[in-house]
Scaffold this motif. Sequence first.
Motif, PDB file in Angstrom:
ATOM      1  N   ALA A   1     -24.639  99.526  -2.278  1.00  0.00           N
ATOM      2  CA  ALA A   1     -25.737  98.597  -2.543  1.00  0.00           C
ATOM      3  C   ALA A   1     -26.152  98.594  -4.019  1.00  0.00           C
ATOM      4  O   ALA A   1     -26.728  97.614  -4.490  1.00  0.00           O
ATOM      5  N   LEU A   2     -25.862  99.660  -4.751  1.00  0.00           N
ATOM      6  CA  LEU A   2     -26.278  99.763  -6.153  1.00  0.00           C
ATOM      7  C   LEU A   2     -25.226  99.264  -7.133  1.00  0.00           C
ATOM      8  O   LEU A   2     -25.547  98.985  -8.293  1.00  0.00           O
ATOM      9  N   ARG A   3     -23.992  99.147  -6.706  1.00  0.00           N
ATOM     10  CA  ARG A   3     -22.908  98.789  -7.631  1.00  0.00           C
ATOM     11  C   ARG A   3     -23.059  97.408  -8.243  1.00  0.00           C
ATOM     12  O   ARG A   3     -22.626  97.188  -9.371  1.00  0.00           O
ATOM     13  N   ALA A   4     -23.677  96.481  -7.525  1.00  0.00           N
ATOM     14  CA  ALA A   4     -23.880  95.142  -8.078  1.00  0.00           C
ATOM     15  C   ALA A   4     -24.779  95.194  -9.310  1.00  0.00           C
ATOM     16  O   ALA A   4     -24.681  94.336 -10.188  1.00  0.00           O
ATOM     17  N   GLY A   5     -25.622  96.206  -9.412  1.00  0.00           N
ATOM     18  CA  GLY A   5     -26.522  96.343 -10.552  1.00  0.00           C
ATOM     19  C   GLY A   5     -25.904  97.015 -11.762  1.00  0.00           C
ATOM     20  O   GLY A   5     -26.544  97.122 -12.816  1.00  0.00           O
ATOM     21  N   TRP A   6     -24.666  97.471 -11.669  1.00  0.00           N
ATOM     22  CA  TRP A   6     -24.022  98.132 -12.797  1.00  0.00           C
ATOM     23  C   TRP A   6     -23.964  97.237 -14.028  1.00  0.00           C
ATOM     24  O   TRP A   6     -24.093  97.712 -15.148  1.00  0.00           O
ATOM     25  N   ALA A   7     -23.762  95.950 -13.831  1.00  0.00           N
ATOM     26  CA  ALA A   7     -23.617  95.035 -14.969  1.00  0.00           C
ATOM     27  C   ALA A   7     -24.832  95.079 -15.894  1.00  0.00           C
ATOM     28  O   ALA A   7     -24.684  95.006 -17.117  1.00  0.00           O
ATOM     29  N   ALA A   8     -26.004  95.224 -15.338  1.00  0.00           N
ATOM     30  CA  ALA A   8     -27.216  95.275 -16.166  1.00  0.00           C
ATOM     31  C   ALA A   8     -27.207  96.515 -17.062  1.00  0.00           C
ATOM     32  O   ALA A   8     -27.627  96.451 -18.222  1.00  0.00           O
ATOM     33  N   TYR A   9     -26.726  97.628 -16.551  1.00  0.00           N
ATOM     34  CA  TYR A   9     -26.668  98.857 -17.351  1.00  0.00           C
ATOM     35  C   TYR A   9     -25.581  98.782 -18.420  1.00  0.00           C
ATOM     36  O   TYR A   9     -25.696  99.396 -19.480  1.00  0.00           O
ATOM     37  N   LEU A  10     -24.525  98.042 -18.138  1.00  0.00           N
ATOM     38  CA  LEU A  10     -23.398  97.952 -19.070  1.00  0.00           C
ATOM     39  C   LEU A  10     -23.708  97.128 -20.319  1.00  0.00           C
ATOM     40  O   LEU A  10     -23.014  97.268 -21.325  1.00  0.00           O
ATOM     41  N   GLN A  11     -24.721  96.291 -20.267  1.00  0.00           N
ATOM     42  CA  GLN A  11     -25.057  95.471 -21.433  1.00  0.00           C
ATOM     43  C   GLN A  11     -25.407  96.378 -22.608  1.00  0.00           C
ATOM     44  O   GLN A  11     -26.260  97.240 -22.503  1.00  0.00           O
TER      45      GLN A  11
ATOM     46  N   LEU B   1     -18.091 105.946  -7.739  1.00  0.00           N
ATOM     47  CA  LEU B   1     -18.587 105.877  -6.373  1.00  0.00           C
ATOM     48  C   LEU B   1     -19.558 107.025  -6.108  1.00  0.00           C
ATOM     49  O   LEU B   1     -19.554 108.035  -6.818  1.00  0.00           O
ATOM     50  N   ASP B   2     -20.375 106.847  -5.076  1.00  0.00           N
ATOM     51  CA  ASP B   2     -21.285 107.916  -4.675  1.00  0.00           C
ATOM     52  C   ASP B   2     -20.490 109.169  -4.328  1.00  0.00           C
ATOM     53  O   ASP B   2     -19.367 109.099  -3.841  1.00  0.00           O
ATOM     54  N   ASN B   3     -21.055 110.318  -4.628  1.00  0.00           N
ATOM     55  CA  ASN B   3     -20.473 111.626  -4.365  1.00  0.00           C
ATOM     56  C   ASN B   3     -19.274 111.962  -5.250  1.00  0.00           C
ATOM     57  O   ASN B   3     -18.525 112.885  -4.958  1.00  0.00           O
TER      58      ASN B   3
END
Length: 181
Positions: A73-83, A25-27
């Motif tokens: 708002a950024l957490r949905a994009g985590w999947a792209a980094y996890l690839q 999470l942030d912070n």
Amino acid sequence: MGVAASTLWASLFGSRQLKLCILGLDNAGKTTLCYQMSMGQAVATAPTVGSNTELFTYRNLQLLLYDVGGQAALRAGWAAYLQGADGIIFVLDSTDRERLGTAREELWRVVGEQAQRAVPLLLFANKQDVRACMGAAEISAAMRLTELRHADWHIQACSALTGDGVTQGLDWLAARLGAKA
């Protein structure tokens, strides 16, 4: 000939680049932890929007760290980094009792994805230098980590500011990644 030589060099000296994603999470202290791991010191940071990357060598492993922003708002994009990630570092703010449930949901979402089940998961219980923080055992119970039977995980108490516990966590991760390299 050049490709064969570089392949031999990589297999002998472990120079294969391993991708790690630092999430939380942030912070939570992800960026401070990222700089503590790569530079050996805390650096003044601002909230990450998108991601930061750092490349460094640890125990003969070349690690490429993707420090990904943790705002909702950024957490949905985590999947792209996890690839293609070889390992995951999940950072928890040991003082943030109110958002521990949110952190648990996000962690379980990440490890619940089939592709991430085979990678080692290091959880840093950060901010152990702050008075009245939760210990690693309390966080482990609240995060229901013992239910992660399909994952190779470890929780490490640390302070990104002082560096306490960071080496111990990285040693655990390096042992897992070294077997894969």
